[in-house]
Design a protein around this motif. Structure first.
Motif, PDB file in Angstrom:
ATOM      1  N   ASN A 184       0.816  -1.224   0.000  1.00 33.65           N
ATOM      2  CA  ASN A 184       0.000   0.000   0.000  1.00 33.65           C
ATOM      3  C   ASN A 184       0.844   1.267   0.000  1.00 33.65           C
ATOM      4  N   VAL A 185       2.083   1.208  -0.485  1.00 36.85           N
ATOM      5  CA  VAL A 185       2.985   2.349  -0.401  1.00 36.85           C
ATOM      6  C   VAL A 185       3.393   2.834  -1.794  1.00 36.85           C
ATOM      7  N   ALA A 186       3.652   4.133  -1.885  1.00 39.90           N
ATOM      8  CA  ALA A 186       4.127   4.752  -3.129  1.00 39.90           C
ATOM      9  C   ALA A 186       5.125   5.837  -2.758  1.00 39.90           C
ATOM     10  N   VAL A 187       6.205   5.932  -3.523  1.00 44.25           N
ATOM     11  CA  VAL A 187       7.283   6.881  -3.229  1.00 44.25           C
ATOM     12  C   VAL A 187       7.681   7.596  -4.505  1.00 44.25           C
ATOM     13  N   GLY A 188       7.797   8.918  -4.437  1.00 42.38           N
ATOM     14  CA  GLY A 188       8.239   9.695  -5.585  1.00 42.38           C
ATOM     15  C   GLY A 188       9.271  10.733  -5.193  1.00 42.38           C
ATOM     16  N   ALA A 189      10.366  10.797  -5.952  1.00 45.62           N
ATOM     17  CA  ALA A 189      11.337  11.883  -5.797  1.00 45.62           C
ATOM     18  C   ALA A 189      10.868  13.050  -6.653  1.00 45.62           C
ATOM     19  N   ILE A 190      10.938  14.258  -6.126  1.00 46.23           N
ATOM     20  CA  ILE A 190      10.471  15.412  -6.883  1.00 46.23           C
ATOM     21  C   ILE A 190      11.640  16.272  -7.332  1.00 46.23           C
ATOM     22  N   GLU A 191      11.432  16.941  -8.441  1.00 46.59           N
ATOM     23  CA  GLU A 191      12.417  17.886  -8.960  1.00 46.59           C
ATOM     24  C   GLU A 191      12.220  19.222  -8.249  1.00 46.59           C
ATOM     25  N   GLY A 192      12.885  19.374  -7.114  1.00 49.62           N
ATOM     26  CA  GLY A 192      12.729  20.577  -6.301  1.00 49.62           C
ATOM     27  C   GLY A 192      13.232  20.299  -4.902  1.00 49.62           C
ATOM     28  N   ASN A 193      12.943  21.214  -3.970  1.00 49.25           N
ATOM     29  CA  ASN A 193      13.368  21.029  -2.589  1.00 49.25           C
ATOM     30  C   ASN A 193      12.167  20.687  -1.709  1.00 49.25           C
ATOM     31  N   PHE A 194      12.409  20.536  -0.408  1.00 51.93           N
ATOM     32  CA  PHE A 194      11.334  20.143   0.491  1.00 51.93           C
ATOM     33  C   PHE A 194      10.207  21.160   0.500  1.00 51.93           C
ATOM     34  N   SER A 473      11.588   4.216  -8.022  1.00 53.85           N
ATOM     35  CA  SER A 473      12.586   5.066  -8.676  1.00 53.85           C
ATOM     36  C   SER A 473      11.948   6.230  -9.426  1.00 53.85           C
ATOM     37  N   ASP A 474      10.655   6.464  -9.239  1.00 55.26           N
ATOM     38  CA  ASP A 474       9.959   7.534  -9.953  1.00 55.26           C
ATOM     39  C   ASP A 474      10.496   8.905  -9.560  1.00 55.26           C
ATOM     40  N   VAL A 475      10.693   9.745 -10.566  1.00 60.61           N
ATOM     41  CA  VAL A 475      11.027  11.153 -10.353  1.00 60.61           C
ATOM     42  C   VAL A 475       9.933  11.969 -11.024  1.00 60.61           C
ATOM     43  N   VAL A 476       9.290  12.845 -10.270  1.00 62.27           N
ATOM     44  CA  VAL A 476       8.162  13.602 -10.790  1.00 62.27           C
ATOM     45  C   VAL A 476       8.412  15.094 -10.612  1.00 62.27           C
ATOM     46  N   THR A 477       7.758  15.874 -11.439  1.00 57.46           N
ATOM     47  CA  THR A 477       7.792  17.325 -11.268  1.00 57.46           C
ATOM     48  C   THR A 477       6.834  17.710 -10.148  1.00 57.46           C
ATOM     49  N   VAL A 478       6.998  18.916  -9.637  1.00 58.32           N
ATOM     50  CA  VAL A 478       6.070  19.403  -8.615  1.00 58.32           C
ATOM     51  C   VAL A 478       4.646  19.400  -9.170  1.00 58.32           C
ATOM     52  N   GLY A 479       4.502  19.829 -10.414  1.00 60.33           N
ATOM     53  CA  GLY A 479       3.182  19.856 -11.038  1.00 60.33           C
ATOM     54  C   GLY A 479       2.590  18.470 -11.248  1.00 60.33           C
ATOM     55  N   GLY A 480       3.444  17.461 -11.290  1.00 57.38           N
ATOM     56  CA  GLY A 480       2.967  16.103 -11.516  1.00 57.38           C
ATOM     57  C   GLY A 480       2.595  15.361 -10.243  1.00 57.38           C
ATOM     58  N   MET A 481       2.746  16.004  -9.086  1.00 55.54           N
ATOM     59  CA  MET A 481       2.470  15.319  -7.823  1.00 55.54           C
ATOM     60  C   MET A 481       0.994  14.957  -7.664  1.00 55.54           C
ATOM     61  N   THR A 482       0.107  15.823  -8.152  1.00 57.86           N
ATOM     62  CA  THR A 482      -1.330  15.545  -8.025  1.00 57.86           C
ATOM     63  C   THR A 482      -1.705  14.276  -8.782  1.00 57.86           C
ATOM     64  N   SER A 483      -1.226  14.161 -10.002  1.00 57.98           N
ATOM     65  CA  SER A 483      -1.506  12.964 -10.788  1.00 57.98           C
ATOM     66  C   SER A 483      -0.895  11.722 -10.146  1.00 57.98           C
ATOM     67  N   PHE A 484       0.295  11.880  -9.580  1.00 51.83           N
ATOM     68  CA  PHE A 484       0.955  10.763  -8.904  1.00 51.83           C
ATOM     69  C   PHE A 484       0.074  10.241  -7.770  1.00 51.83           C
ATOM     70  N   VAL A 485      -0.468  11.165  -6.984  1.00 51.81           N
ATOM     71  CA  VAL A 485      -1.319  10.766  -5.858  1.00 51.81           C
ATOM     72  C   VAL A 485      -2.588  10.089  -6.350  1.00 51.81           C
ATOM     73  N   GLU A 486      -3.205  10.676  -7.374  1.00 51.81           N
ATOM     74  CA  GLU A 486      -4.453  10.093  -7.876  1.00 51.81           C
ATOM     75  C   GLU A 486      -4.201   8.715  -8.474  1.00 51.81           C
ATOM     76  N   ASP A 487      -3.107   8.578  -9.205  1.00 50.16           N
ATOM     77  CA  ASP A 487      -2.765   7.259  -9.763  1.00 50.16           C
ATOM     78  C   ASP A 487      -2.486   6.248  -8.648  1.00 50.16           C
ATOM     79  N   ALA A 488      -1.806   6.705  -7.582  1.00 51.33           N
ATOM     80  CA  ALA A 488      -1.513   5.806  -6.464  1.00 51.33           C
ATOM     81  C   ALA A 488      -2.806   5.345  -5.794  1.00 51.33           C
ATOM     82  N   CYS A 489      -3.767   6.251  -5.643  1.00 49.65           N
ATOM     83  CA  CYS A 489      -5.061   5.872  -5.052  1.00 49.65           C
ATOM     84  C   CYS A 489      -5.746   4.823  -5.917  1.00 49.65           C
ATOM     85  N   ALA A 490      -5.710   5.030  -7.246  1.00 52.95           N
ATOM     86  CA  ALA A 490      -6.368   4.081  -8.146  1.00 52.95           C
ATOM     87  C   ALA A 490      -5.694   2.717  -8.085  1.00 52.95           C
ATOM     88  N   ARG A 491      -4.378   2.730  -7.964  1.00 52.62           N
ATOM     89  CA  ARG A 491      -3.630   1.463  -7.968  1.00 52.62           C
ATOM     90  C   ARG A 491      -3.732   0.732  -6.621  1.00 52.62           C
TER      91      ARG A 491
END
Length: 494
Positions: A184-194, A473-491
């Motif tokens: 039930n876990v998903a991890v993404g590295a983002i292109e940016g800082n904390f 190993s996913d690397v996402v943009t800040v703008g792509g975080m919303t889609s990442f979360v929604e995809d993780a919920c679906a999966r």
């Protein structure tokens, strides 16, 4: 009768602590608070008696008082047991003339475990019979992510999505997240800082369209960051526990004041100390220790909070933060619950990147808080000196606090430095600070060399990472975080 929580920015909506824990953040973007932390607090004698677990039951029962005593007892039993490698949970040990409060004896070797072994238990009780599924959404500067993943892995009805700044955490911190087990876990590295990650997480929580789409799947979002009151409250316990240990050892007498020095970036750890003070713990001063990202030092000195400054990548990455979310809660209490003022200051911070608190609020701030900072060179020197002079091995975050504490004059008050991570989480930087070459060595080679040098064994949960499979190993943009979360919920909730 339960004490209700509301937003730091308005009193339009009152919720129980269970609801506040499940929602994570208020609908208006504020953080959940209760008006009077001190009202009805347990007597100091009671809080100093017994074990860490006994104190946790009292603290949690007071601040989360819509939980029954049996519910709290069950949560404490599940959270604090053999998963911590010290029977004291958070032992106090000497460092020179001062004391270290070791907060890193949990399963991920960082202070976040004290809260994030508890938060899943609190959420489990809070959502009992609810039927909804919860996606925990977390931004991390290094340690929160692994602690959240570990705490929520395979918890029924719950998923967890973690974002960390790509290239801005230690090798070991990255591997702890990238190798996390659980369906039930998903991890993404983002292109940016904390700060980029944290700001976008807050926007995701405020995204009504996303919330509506997730609701169709019977999914809601919640947070494991210290913006969640269920993350903050468990940390109050170890301030009382540290005091109790020193009383039991005869170092202080009940009623004596203590100073605490806290390395912090998001202000949650030191805010827990302020809660303890409000509840009656004899705290004289809470010393806020910053690294080169010294936005909190400037704020405490001047009352000006200004995030418009260069971001520095340091050897204490969990403190590489320019927007300290929990400071909003402190502003609420220092202003005697002035929600309009807090909302105005937060609006100015969002729109202009800075704010200035009124002079009377700054005066109240100085009654409880002091500050200091350490750059990387000073941090390294503190690590070296602590090892050579005291045979105590410090991680870079604890070393920031030790440097700051050493810069404050001793005047007869015992002082406790919060030690927030096992030094082996940052083996390369600690090894380099001790004067040894690290070029060409990966994190595990540095770990091995540091162990040979000091004769101290690294925790098994860290050394075993060298053989663990990297799953994320996913690397996402800040703008792509919303889609990442929604995809993780679906999966994860398919």
């Amino acid at each position: 009768m339960s004490t209700f929580y509301h937003s730091t920015r308005s009193r339009n909506e009152s919720v129980t602590s269970k609801q506040a824990i499940l929602e994570g953040i208020a609908a208006d973007g504020g953080l959940f608070v209760r008006d009077d932390v001190a009202l009805g607090a347990p007597a100091l004698d009671d809080l100093l008696a017994g074990t860490f677990q006994d104190r946790a039951r009292l603290v949690l029962g007071h601040l989360l008082d819509d939980f029954t005593a049996d519910e709290i007892a069950g949560c404490v039993k599940a959270a604090y047991g053999p998963n911590f490698d010290s029977p004291a949970v958070t032992p106090v040990t000497p460092v020179g003339a001062d004391w270290l409060l070791e907060l890193w004896h949990g399963p991920t070797s960082a202070f976040k475990d004290v809260a994030l072994q508890m938060l899943p238990q609190l959420m489990r009780v809070s959502r009992a019979g609810d039927g909804r599924r919860i996606m925990i959404l977390t931004a991390t500067s290094g340690d929160t992510g692994k602690a959240a993943l570990e705490g929520f892995a395979d918890v029924e009805g719950t998923g967890v999505s973690v974002f960390y700044p790509n290239g801005k955490v230690s090798d070991i911190q990255r591997l702890q997240m990238a190798t996390q087990r659980g369906a039930n876990v998903a991890v993404g590295a983002i292109e940016g800082n904390f700060d980029d990650a944290q700001s976008q997480v807050k926007r995701i929580f405020a995204n009504r369209e996303l919330a509506a789409r997730l609701a169709e799947r019977n999914v809601v979002l919640s947070s494991a960051n210290s913006i969640n009151v269920g993350r903050l409250v468990p940390q109050v316990t170890y301030y009382f526990d540290a005091y109790a240990q020193l009383v039991a050892a005869g170092t202080i007498t009940k009623g004596d004041k203590l100073d605490f020095c806290v390395p912090t970036g998001n202000f949650g750890d030191v805010l827990a100390g302020y809660f303890a003070k409000l509840m009656g713990l004899p705290v004289r001063t809470l010393v806020v220790a910053s690294n080169a990202n010294d936005v909190l030092t400037e704020f405490i000195e001047t009352g000006t909070y200004d995030r418009r400054r260069p971001f520095h990548k340091t050897i204490s990455p969990s403190m590489d933060i320019l927007v300290s979310s929990n400071l909003e809660r402190l502003l609420f209490y220092l202003s005697d619950g002035d929600c309009e003022l807090v909302a105005a200051l937060m609006g100015q911070l969002a729109d202009e990147g800075h704010y200035q608190v009124p002079s009377e609020l700054l005066e109240k701030l100085h009654e409880s808080f002091a500050c200091g900072k350490a750059d990387d060179a000073e941090t390294r020197e503190t690590i070296r000196a602590a090892w050579e002079d005291e045979h105590v091995l410090l991680d870079p975050h604890t070393a920031v606090a030790k440097h700051v504490l050493d810069g404050h004059a001793r005047d007869g008050v015992e002082r406790v430095c919060l030690s927030t991570a096992n030094p082996y989480k940052f083996s390369a930087d600690v090894l380099a600070a001790l004067g040894h070459a690290t070029e060409g060595l990966d994190g595990f080679a540095c770990m091995d060399r540091l162990s040979e040098l000091t004769g101290m064994e690294p925790p098994a949960q860290l050394s075993s990472l060298r053989n663990a499979e990297e799953r994320f190993s996913d690397v996402v943009t800040v703008g792509g975080m919303t889609s990442f979360v929604e995809d993780a919920c679906a999966r994860l909730f398919a």
